[in-house]
Design an enzyme around this catalytic site. Structure first.
Site, PDB file in Angstrom:
ATOM      1  N   HIS A  58       0.945  -1.234  -0.053  1.00 57.86           N
ATOM      2  CA  HIS A  58       0.097   0.132  -0.026  1.00 57.86           C
ATOM      3  C   HIS A  58       0.970   1.422  -0.025  1.00 57.86           C
ATOM      4  O   HIS A  58       0.816   2.199  -0.898  1.00 57.86           O
ATOM      5  CB  HIS A  58      -0.781  -0.185   1.231  1.00 57.86           C
ATOM      6  N   GLU A  59       1.812   1.163   1.169  1.00 59.73           N
ATOM      7  CA  GLU A  59       2.673   2.555   1.195  1.00 59.73           C
ATOM      8  C   GLU A  59       3.638   2.923  -0.093  1.00 59.73           C
ATOM      9  O   GLU A  59       3.878   3.926  -0.624  1.00 59.73           O
ATOM     10  CB  GLU A  59       3.386   2.618   2.406  1.00 59.73           C
TER      11      GLU A  59
ATOM     12  N   HIS B 133       1.728   4.492  -2.686  1.00 61.89           N
ATOM     13  CA  HIS B 133       2.141   5.946  -2.714  1.00 61.89           C
ATOM     14  C   HIS B 133       3.318   6.348  -3.186  1.00 61.89           C
ATOM     15  O   HIS B 133       3.358   7.571  -3.864  1.00 61.89           O
ATOM     16  CB  HIS B 133       1.726   6.413  -1.149  1.00 61.89           C
TER      17      HIS B 133
ATOM     18  N   HIS C  11       3.659   6.397  -6.907  1.00 66.60           N
ATOM     19  CA  HIS C  11       2.791   7.635  -7.359  1.00 66.60           C
ATOM     20  C   HIS C  11       3.705   8.941  -7.377  1.00 66.60           C
ATOM     21  O   HIS C  11       3.838   9.785  -8.126  1.00 66.60           O
ATOM     22  CB  HIS C  11       1.798   7.798  -6.481  1.00 66.60           C
TER      23      HIS C  11
END
Length: 599
Positions: free
Chosen positions: A389-390, A393, A396
């Site tokens: 998940h991190e 980020h 991104h």
């Protein structure tokens, strides 16, 4: 004896993020802070000159941009330094210094937007046409004109910028209390052995197969917050009133409208999220009933939400890195190699919990630095998923910086949770495609349910709580911790249904455990993010190269386009409830698959 977390100084260097890649030491930080402070009079000197000539406007915008980049670097260093040990008063003081400098920079440049809006549109457009270097700022100007009704005079803008520092005090106070000062009683397991309860260890304890330990850990954690409920309630009320103040100062109808307008999001998008999550509550009621039967309980409680339905799988951090980097292979060699280097040799990640470390996980960084990831890794599959998940980020951020100038190298919160949840969908697809055995498949599905529970159950409930509290503040009604507990426990009672026993006080205090609520109407965006992510991941997992290319273009768009337009680049229309309904269809599929496995 309960196991004690190590102090920060005891943590192995390789398990920490490389903060020296931002600044080699505090002396270097102070030198840049002084350099930025010396730039403030030069920035202020542009006041009244922005319409003089194209070259002057370009020089001013570039100077402002450089100052913001420097400020970002200064701020991220102090935040990272503080978050790994919130008991470190020197780190707290340095962070406060950065907050103060940020407020001074905002006040110094507050004249820019009012002055640009005061220029005749034809004159401003003519300057942009005459100077090729100004072309990159077209979207910035377009967005500024969209916000014209909410941009105040230079004097008021300066005052609002100066107010940013005192208005941030609520969140700082919350962090100090919740992450630094709050203490919890040890939790006893079924054998009477004590276990240390902290905001960093509670997640692992709630995944224990020992119900005695789960229940005692849950009670200890919730009671710790309940002891300070009035203080935390007062702090959060201050944050909510700050949201209301900012909205009214900028002439928005409400704090919710202010949040939505900032990213050009129609109110119907927010309403679609809340409506879809409430319409699909029967899926959750079915899931709780399955979980109750599988655990052999007459009624489950909040401490049983994450109880394992099979053996708990364990992974070393190195194994987690290997699994996650394999899972993101469908996004291509550049994505995969960059991620692998970041998670290993470049030390993007601060891995394990220690005393005083901020709980949970997040991705950080600023323009000109590589991304950073804060974890509290406990070896469970849920934490492997948190790493994915991190990393979403962080990648991104990495792609945005590769494709955008500093002015567009951020992205709205509305799209942030797409990239993170997308990686979790890839991880799930990767693990399920390996034809796991029954125990492993149950573990994979439980991770999926944990993820969906957070984003399609808990966050929409918190968003409805947030809206209720803001509505009260906007009507001038009192905000009390007891009132907040009552609102949230009622929402949980409806959301959980008959299979789950709700403890009005202990379930009601959950709002006090989410720093996300200190960002004005952030939490609903988790639900929209997971919906878009799962819809997009289906085609990429299927090997669709066009879908992959469109998704990577979305990652590189930054804030050069509005969030809804960025998602349309990837192939998702979030103005429709359809992506949300598709996400709940995925959830229902997981529930059915789990039911077949656990009987």
């Amino acid at each position: 004896m309960a196991k004690t977390l190590p102090g920060r100084s005891e943590v192995v260097l390789q398990d920490t993020w490389d903060i020296t890649s931002v600044y080699p030491d505090i002396t270097a930080w102070h030198a840049d802070a002084q350099r930025l402070a010396s730039e403030l009079p030069k920035l202020a000197a542009y006041a009244g000159t922005l319409g003089d000539a194209p070259a002057t406007l370009l020089a001013a915008l570039q100077h402002f941009e450089q100052a913001q980049v420097l400020m970002g670097r200064l701020f991220v260093y102090t935040s990272m330094n503080f978050d790994v040990d919130t008991t470190n008063q020197a780190a707290a003081a340095l962070r406060d210094q950065a907050i103060g400098l940020y407020a001074r920079l905002g006040a110094t440049t507050a004249f820019v937007e009012p002055e640009l809006l005061a220029l005749e549109p034809t004159h401003l457009d003519g300057m942009i046409a005459a100077e090729p270097g100004l072309a990159v700022y077209r979207h910035l100007i377009e967005n500024l004109r969209r916000r014209a009704a909410h941009v105040r005079s230079g004097e008021v803008e300066q005052l609002l910028a100066q107010a940013a520092e005192p208005l941030s005090a609520a969140y700082s106070s919350y962090q100090m209390l919740a992450e630094g000062d709050l203490q919890f009683a040890d939790a006893l397991d079924a054998q009477g052995e004590p276990h240390t309860v902290t905001t960093s260890t509670i997640e692992e304890l709630l995944h224990s197969p020992d119900r005695t330990l789960r229940y005692n850990a849950w009670c200890s954690h919730q009671d710790g917050f309940l002891r300070f409920k009035n203080s935390i309630g007062s702090i959060y009320a201050g944050s909510v009133k700050g949201d209301v103040f900012n909205a009214r100062a900028r002439r928005y109808p409400s704090a919710l409208d202010a949040s939505l307008f900032a990213s050009n999001i129609p109110r119907t998008v927010y309403e679609n999220v809340i409506d879809a999550c409430n319409r699909h509550l029967p899926i959750w009621h079915r899931y709780w009933a399955i979980r109750r039967r599988a655990l052999g309980l007459e009624q489950i409680e909040a401490c049983d939400i994450f109880a394992p339905l099979g053996p708990t799988l364990r992974y070393s951090f190195d194994e987690a890195v290997a699994i996650v980097t394999q899972a993101v292979a469908p996004l291509g060699a550049t994505y995969q190699t960059t991620a692998q280097d970041g998670l290993t040799t470049q030390r993007w990640v601060d891995v394990y919990p220690n005393q005083g470390k901020t709980s949970g996980a997040y991705s950080s960084g600023s323009y000109g630095t590589h991304p950073f990831i804060l974890l509290n890794f406990d070896g469970t599959l849920v934490n492997v998923s948190t790493l994915a998940h991190e990393l979403g980020h962080s990648m991104h951020t990495w792609y945005t910086q590769q494709h955008q100038p500093p002015i567009y190298a951020d992205y709205a919160l509305f799209v942030a949770e797409v990239a993170s949840n997308f990686n979790q969908a890839l991880l799930r697809g990767h693990l399920l495609a390996k034809q796991p055995g029954r125990d492993e498949e149950i573990a994979i599905l439980e991770e999926a349910m944990s993820n969906f529970h957070r984003y399609l159950f808990l966050m929409p409930i918190l968003s409805q709580f947030e809206q209720h509290v803001h509505d009260q503040a906007e009507k001038g009604q009192p905000l009390t911790a007891s009132g907040m507990n009552s609102v949230l426990s009622d929402l949980f009672a409806r959301g959980y249904g008959p299979a789950v026993k709700v403890d009005p006080e202990r379930d009601g205090i959950v709002w006090a455990q989410f720093p996300h609520l200190y960002a004005n109407f952030y939490v609903y965006q988790y639900a929209s993010g997971i919906a878009a992510a799962n819809a997009l991941a289906v085609d990429v997992l299927g090997g669709d190269q066009e879908a992959q290319a469109k998704y990577l273009r979305f990652l590189g768009a930054g804030s050069s386009v509005y969030p809804l337009d960025a998602l349309k680049m990837a192939g998702i229309d979030m103005t429709s409830p359809e992506p949300l309904d598709r996400a709940f269809a995925v959830l229902e599929g997981f529930v059915s698959r789990l039911e077949a496995l656990v009987g």
